[in-house]
Design a protein around this motif. Structure first.
Motif, PDB file in Angstrom:
ATOM      1  N   ARG A   3      -1.583  -0.001  -6.536  1.00  0.00           N
ATOM      2  CA  ARG A   3      -1.073   1.074  -5.685  1.00  0.00           C
ATOM      3  C   ARG A   3      -2.137   1.385  -4.639  1.00  0.00           C
ATOM      4  N   ILE A   4      -1.700   1.466  -3.383  1.00  0.00           N
ATOM      5  CA  ILE A   4      -2.590   1.779  -2.267  1.00  0.00           C
ATOM      6  C   ILE A   4      -2.266   3.187  -1.790  1.00  0.00           C
ATOM      7  N   ALA A   5      -3.243   4.068  -1.818  1.00  0.00           N
ATOM      8  CA  ALA A   5      -3.082   5.430  -1.306  1.00  0.00           C
ATOM      9  C   ALA A   5      -3.585   5.460   0.132  1.00  0.00           C
ATOM     10  N   VAL A   6      -2.761   5.996   1.023  1.00  0.00           N
ATOM     11  CA  VAL A   6      -3.120   6.058   2.442  1.00  0.00           C
ATOM     12  C   VAL A   6      -2.933   7.499   2.912  1.00  0.00           C
ATOM     13  N   ALA A  43       6.755   0.664   0.148  1.00  0.00           N
ATOM     14  CA  ALA A  43       6.421   2.089   0.224  1.00  0.00           C
ATOM     15  C   ALA A  43       7.182   2.817  -0.876  1.00  0.00           C
ATOM     16  N   VAL A  44       6.473   3.658  -1.614  1.00  0.00           N
ATOM     17  CA  VAL A  44       7.125   4.416  -2.685  1.00  0.00           C
ATOM     18  C   VAL A  44       7.040   5.921  -2.463  1.00  0.00           C
ATOM     19  N   LEU A  52       7.020   1.365   7.275  1.00  0.00           N
ATOM     20  CA  LEU A  52       7.289   1.314   5.837  1.00  0.00           C
ATOM     21  C   LEU A  52       7.726   2.703   5.398  1.00  0.00           C
ATOM     22  N   VAL A  53       8.968   2.815   4.985  1.00  0.00           N
ATOM     23  CA  VAL A  53       9.506   4.055   4.444  1.00  0.00           C
ATOM     24  C   VAL A  53       9.835   3.796   2.984  1.00  0.00           C
TER      25      VAL A  53
END
Length: 85
Positions: A11-14, A34-35, A51-52
């Motif tokens: 998981r990538i947090a932005v 995107a989640v 990315l939605v």
């Protein structure tokens, strides 16, 4: 999140203060989904991709680097095979 012999999932947090920059060329394709929140994928020579949540994009192995940016916060799931040895 998951690390197996043939693939990994993380998981990538932005957020606005912390855009994500891909690692040095891994030379493997990557799937991004995107989640939470929304982000924009930027890669040299390519049009930006929105990315939605629920939208997936495949980053080809030929793309040397990419970055993810957002105007708020977002979370993206990345799946990829292990780097070439």
């Amino acid at each position: 999140l998951i690390e197996q012999k043939y693939f990994t999932v993380d998981r990538i947090a932005v957020d606005t203060t912390r855009p994500f920059h891909s690692e040095p060329p891994a030379q493997v394709p990557q799937s991004l989904v995107a989640v939470e929140g929304s982000a924009v994928l930027y890669a040299e020579g390519c049009e930006p991709v929105d990315l939605v949540p629920g939208r997936a994009v495949v980053v080809p192995a030929s793309v040397p680097a990419y970055r993810l940016e957002t105007t708020g916060t977002s979370s993206v799931i990345r799946s990829q095979p292990p780097p070439n040895s």
